[in-house]
Design a protein around this motif. Structure first.
Motif, PDB file in Angstrom:
ATOM      1  N   UNK A  31       8.976 -42.001  23.984  1.00 56.92           N
ATOM      2  CA  UNK A  31       8.712 -41.144  22.824  1.00 56.92           C
ATOM      3  C   UNK A  31       8.804 -41.923  21.521  1.00 56.92           C
ATOM      4  N   UNK A  32       9.793 -42.810  21.400  1.00 59.44           N
ATOM      5  CA  UNK A  32       9.893 -43.599  20.167  1.00 59.44           C
ATOM      6  C   UNK A  32       8.739 -44.580  20.049  1.00 59.44           C
ATOM      7  N   UNK A  33       8.347 -45.192  21.144  1.00 59.40           N
ATOM      8  CA  UNK A  33       7.250 -46.156  21.084  1.00 59.40           C
ATOM      9  C   UNK A  33       5.914 -45.489  20.783  1.00 59.40           C
ATOM     10  N   UNK A  34       5.842 -44.190  20.998  1.00 59.79           N
ATOM     11  CA  UNK A  34       4.625 -43.449  20.674  1.00 59.79           C
ATOM     12  C   UNK A  34       4.710 -42.811  19.292  1.00 59.79           C
ATOM     13  N   UNK A  35       5.737 -43.176  18.523  1.00 53.56           N
ATOM     14  CA  UNK A  35       5.784 -42.784  17.124  1.00 53.56           C
ATOM     15  C   UNK A  35       6.707 -41.640  16.755  1.00 53.56           C
ATOM     16  N   UNK A  36       7.458 -41.092  17.697  1.00 54.41           N
ATOM     17  CA  UNK A  36       8.306 -39.937  17.405  1.00 54.41           C
ATOM     18  C   UNK A  36       9.716 -40.376  16.987  1.00 54.41           C
ATOM     19  N   UNK A  37      10.299 -39.601  16.088  1.00 57.00           N
ATOM     20  CA  UNK A  37      11.705 -39.760  15.723  1.00 57.00           C
ATOM     21  C   UNK A  37      12.529 -38.978  16.734  1.00 57.00           C
ATOM     22  N   UNK A  38      13.399 -39.687  17.442  1.00 60.07           N
ATOM     23  CA  UNK A  38      14.083 -39.108  18.602  1.00 60.07           C
ATOM     24  C   UNK A  38      15.593 -39.090  18.382  1.00 60.07           C
ATOM     25  N   UNK A  39      16.199 -37.962  18.713  1.00 70.33           N
ATOM     26  CA  UNK A  39      17.649 -37.852  18.774  1.00 70.33           C
ATOM     27  C   UNK A  39      18.066 -37.827  20.235  1.00 70.33           C
ATOM     28  N   UNK A  40      18.900 -38.770  20.644  1.00 70.25           N
ATOM     29  CA  UNK A  40      19.463 -38.774  21.993  1.00 70.25           C
ATOM     30  C   UNK A  40      20.892 -38.260  21.933  1.00 70.25           C
ATOM     31  N   UNK A  41      21.190 -37.262  22.764  1.00 67.53           N
ATOM     32  CA  UNK A  41      22.514 -36.658  22.803  1.00 67.53           C
ATOM     33  C   UNK A  41      23.169 -36.978  24.143  1.00 67.53           C
ATOM     34  N   UNK A  42      24.348 -37.571  24.087  1.00 67.87           N
ATOM     35  CA  UNK A  42      25.088 -37.967  25.279  1.00 67.87           C
ATOM     36  C   UNK A  42      26.493 -37.389  25.212  1.00 67.87           C
ATOM     37  N   UNK A  43      26.901 -36.676  26.254  1.00 69.35           N
ATOM     38  CA  UNK A  43      28.221 -36.054  26.229  1.00 69.35           C
ATOM     39  C   UNK A  43      29.351 -37.067  26.382  1.00 69.35           C
ATOM     40  N   UNK A  44      29.076 -38.220  26.969  1.00 71.04           N
ATOM     41  CA  UNK A  44      30.100 -39.233  27.191  1.00 71.04           C
ATOM     42  C   UNK A  44      30.365 -40.081  25.968  1.00 71.04           C
ATOM     43  N   UNK A  45      31.293 -41.001  26.116  1.00 73.23           N
ATOM     44  CA  UNK A  45      31.670 -41.878  25.005  1.00 73.23           C
ATOM     45  C   UNK A  45      30.645 -42.987  24.822  1.00 73.23           C
ATOM     46  N   UNK A  46      30.729 -43.647  23.693  1.00 74.98           N
ATOM     47  CA  UNK A  46      29.856 -44.783  23.433  1.00 74.98           C
ATOM     48  C   UNK A  46      30.248 -45.945  24.344  1.00 74.98           C
ATOM     49  N   UNK A  47      29.268 -46.719  24.742  1.00 72.39           N
ATOM     50  CA  UNK A  47      29.499 -47.909  25.555  1.00 72.39           C
ATOM     51  C   UNK A  47      28.527 -48.975  25.084  1.00 72.39           C
ATOM     52  N   UNK A  48      29.066 -50.091  24.649  1.00 70.96           N
ATOM     53  CA  UNK A  48      28.238 -51.168  24.131  1.00 70.96           C
ATOM     54  C   UNK A  48      27.815 -52.100  25.260  1.00 70.96           C
ATOM     55  N   UNK A 263      21.223 -42.111  18.220  1.00 74.75           N
ATOM     56  CA  UNK A 263      22.046 -41.796  19.385  1.00 74.75           C
ATOM     57  C   UNK A 263      23.360 -41.183  18.925  1.00 74.75           C
ATOM     58  N   UNK A 264      23.682 -40.037  19.491  1.00 76.31           N
ATOM     59  CA  UNK A 264      24.964 -39.391  19.203  1.00 76.31           C
ATOM     60  C   UNK A 264      25.708 -39.212  20.528  1.00 76.31           C
ATOM     61  N   UNK A 265      26.850 -39.872  20.643  1.00 77.60           N
ATOM     62  CA  UNK A 265      27.684 -39.729  21.829  1.00 77.60           C
ATOM     63  C   UNK A 265      28.746 -38.657  21.588  1.00 77.60           C
ATOM     64  N   UNK A 266      29.554 -38.387  22.591  1.00 75.46           N
ATOM     65  CA  UNK A 266      30.583 -37.335  22.513  1.00 75.46           C
ATOM     66  C   UNK A 266      29.967 -35.998  22.107  1.00 75.46           C
ATOM     67  N   UNK A 267      28.744 -35.755  22.557  1.00 76.64           N
ATOM     68  CA  UNK A 267      27.976 -34.575  22.153  1.00 76.64           C
ATOM     69  C   UNK A 267      27.594 -33.754  23.378  1.00 76.64           C
ATOM     70  N   UNK A 268      28.286 -32.651  23.591  1.00 75.44           N
ATOM     71  CA  UNK A 268      28.059 -31.800  24.752  1.00 75.44           C
ATOM     72  C   UNK A 268      27.012 -30.745  24.412  1.00 75.44           C
ATOM     73  N   UNK A 269      25.864 -30.816  25.033  1.00 72.93           N
ATOM     74  CA  UNK A 269      24.831 -29.808  24.816  1.00 72.93           C
ATOM     75  C   UNK A 269      25.201 -28.569  25.621  1.00 72.93           C
ATOM     76  N   UNK A 270      25.447 -27.473  24.912  1.00 71.48           N
ATOM     77  CA  UNK A 270      25.884 -26.248  25.584  1.00 71.48           C
ATOM     78  C   UNK A 270      24.733 -25.319  25.909  1.00 71.48           C
ATOM     79  N   UNK A 271      23.657 -25.375  25.104  1.00 71.69           N
ATOM     80  CA  UNK A 271      22.525 -24.488  25.376  1.00 71.69           C
ATOM     81  C   UNK A 271      21.297 -24.911  24.591  1.00 71.69           C
TER      82      UNK A 271
END
Length: 575
Positions: A31-48, A263-271
């Motif tokens: 999606x990003x390579x096709x030109x879209x601004x993307x928000x990725x939501x991950x419920x877990x912690x950040x990992x480098x 990218x936003x980590x520690x983010x639990x998508x509830x609905x």
């Protein structure tokens, strides 16, 4: 009012991707390579990547418990069990005490708790589904017909394989289509022997595993910082070399290069949020796992890639006047037809007297062998439906074999013990079957509102089990394994069936299945929800059947295909 509008604008993107594992990473990249601004939501912690793999380079003696499976002292309770807890990668795993689940029948839900999800610890075996697999439901009447066929996905398999980096050997089998492979890893001498015997005596194929480990790093890999596999076989700890495919080593670096990924980590998508007037999803509601603060994010399209069971949970928990039984659930099939592979059955043997006592191998190959499905193909008809394949390999035991013997074998100490430790042990080989589970309507997950999790959300009730068809198949899985080892001249053959429960293979799929009409399925041929065309599901939840091959490569291909379609539909203003 102006403050609210500004806050909403700051939280608005072209696309939202929920989950950062194998399919989520591919969605973000495409999606990003096709030109879209993307928000990725991950419920877990950040990992480098690289610096975050704390145990990757540790020697065995640097682990306090020598990496024995342990449980935390403060909780020996069985609901913590997630393939045990170990010092290599236990810190990547979700603590089930924070969101316990209920099992009507035994089920093991393996949940990572980091950016990258299961792509950090996955087994990396990467096989295409075949025409036979996509036709299976229509052929025998179990489940609903896939709305696509192999020809629809073949170009997308060919698209994702070079970037992921799949090493393997072409075998020309219809039931296991060949792909775009890097050079295959080598079979060792015993495996080569068995491969030859199986071909000449039984007309069966044994090949090197098709794995997402770079046997060779091409420019498409080095451009995102990946290097060839180092043959350390420590993949489960995370690979600082990028020798195997993961979201952190491959797709997320590619997406970040576009400067269009947040990218936003520690983010639990509830609905998922739904606008009844527009008939579209508008965004998602998120709970911060550290602060419990709730935030809403908005986008024109949403990709749900939270992992099969978590994606089911999000949709089941997204209720409204339009969707009282779960988001998009007009068919009533949401949370049903849950599948996994059944395994832990096969045979082991010793390769004595075959002339290989003076042979060894170099390195620790992070891969094994694969024997593709041969049952219920052509004229072969069994008392069960579908089929199975095998994974395994041959190896020589090392000095560790002497530990148990040291106190029980006379003279096994001092100089004698040291001398024995300089010699490798016997060659052994084992093969273990992975069988297909049929899609059963009453294999379900539902929500338990009476037992909320740490964040006040309902938890999951699993009611999933294997049935008579799978049990019949397991007899062949065990007996055939012994027969093949015997035909190859191996000795001291022992069979086993250690039983298998759903979830244990970590190949769980289904619940938000694809189909040909909205009456019997959740998704159309492009992985769109029939009832909300701007929501896409491309993780394992979308599967109409599970075949017997590892599913991750199909996650990748479905995701790339759906992302391409979604962007084209956006440009046509159809979403």
């Amino acid at each position: 009012m102006n403050l609210n509008l500004k806050a909403q604008l700051n939280n608005t993107f072209d696309a939202i991707v929920v989950g950062s594992g194998i399919s989520g990473g591919w969605a973000a990249k495409e999606l990003t390579q096709k030109g879209l601004r993307v928000l990725m939501l991950e419920r877990g912690r950040d990992l480098q990547h690289i610096t975050g793999y704390d145990t990757a380079l540790k020697a065995p003696w640097e682990f306090a418990h020598r990496d024995r499976t342990i449980l935390p002292k403060d909780n020996p309770a069985p609901d913590f069990r997630v393939l045990g807890y170990n010092e290599q990668n236990g810190h990547f795993v979700f603590d089930n005490r924070n969101a316990p689940y209920k099992e009507i029948h035994p089920f093991l839900w393996y949940r990572p708790d980091t950016l990258g999800g299961k792509s950090i610890m996955w087994g990396r075996q990467s096989y295409r589904f075949s025409e036979m697999d996509f036709e299976a439901n229509a052929r025998d009447g179990y489940g609903t017909d896939w709305p696509i066929r192999y020809k629809d996905l073949a170009p997308w398999y060919s698209y994702v394989e070079p970037f992921a980096g799949i090493s393997g050997n072409k075998e020309g089998l219809a039931q296991l289509p060949d792909g775009e492979f890097l050079p295959p890893m080598d079979l060792n001498c015993v495996e080569e022997h068995v491969r030859g015997k199986l071909k000449t005596k039984m007309n069966r194929v044994m090949t090197i595993g098709r794995t997402a480990n770079l046997s060779k790093a091409n420019p498409i890999h080095t451009s995102v910082g990946r290097a060839p596999c180092q043959y350390r076989n420590q993949c489960a700890r995370g690979c600082p070399y990028g020798g195997y495919f993961s979201s952190l080593s491959a797709t997320l670096p590619a997406a970040r290069k576009t400067d269009r990924l947040t990218v936003r980590t520690d983010s639990i998508v509830s609905e998922v949020l739904f606008d009844e007037k527009k008939g579209k999803a508008t965004g998602v509601r998120v709970i911060d796992s550290k602060t419990n603060q709730t935030t809403e994010y908005y986008a024109r399209i949403i990709f749900l890639n939270a992992s099969a069971m978590a994606t089911n949970f999000i949709l089941l928990n997204s209720v409204s006047g339009r969707f009282p039984n779960g988001f998009g659930n007009d068919s009533g099939t949401l949370g049903k037809y849950i599948m996994d592979h059944h395994f832990q059955v096969g045979a082991n043997a010793q390769a004595d007297g075959l002339g290989f006592d003076d042979k060894y191998y170099y390195g620790r190959r992070a891969n094994g062998i694969y024997i593709p499905r041969y049952r219920n193909i052509g004229t072969d008809k069994r008392t069960y439906l579908r089929g199975f394949g095998y994974q395994g390999g041959a190896s020589r035991s090392g000095w560790q074999r002497l530990i148990a013997e040291a106190s029980s074998v006379e003279g096994n100490f001092g100089a004698a013990l040291k001398e024995r430790a300089t010699q490798p042990g016997p060659w052994t080989m084992g093969i273990m079957g992975f069988g297909e589970c049929l899609p059963y309507e009453d294999n379900t997950i539902t929500l338990n509102h009476n037992r909320p999790d740490k964040w006040g959300l309902p938890t999951i009730i699993f009611d999933v089990k294997f049935r008579e068809n799978e049990e019949r198949m397991r007899q062949d899985m065990m007996n055939d394994a012994a027969e093949m080892l015997e035909a190859s001249g191996l000795k001291n053959i022992t069979t086993y069936d250690n039983h298998s429960i759903p979830g244990l293979a970590v190949h769980e799929t289904g619940g938000v299945r694809m189909g040909r009409d909205p009456i019997t399925s959740m998704l159309n041929a492009h992985n769109q929800l029939w009832a909300a065309k701007n929501v896409f599901v491309t993780d394992g939840a979308s599967f109409a059947s599970v075949a017997c091959q590892n599913p991750s490569l199909t996650f990748m291909a479905l995701t790339a295909r759906a992302a391409n379609f979604a962007v084209s539909e956006l440009k046509r203003q159809n979403l």
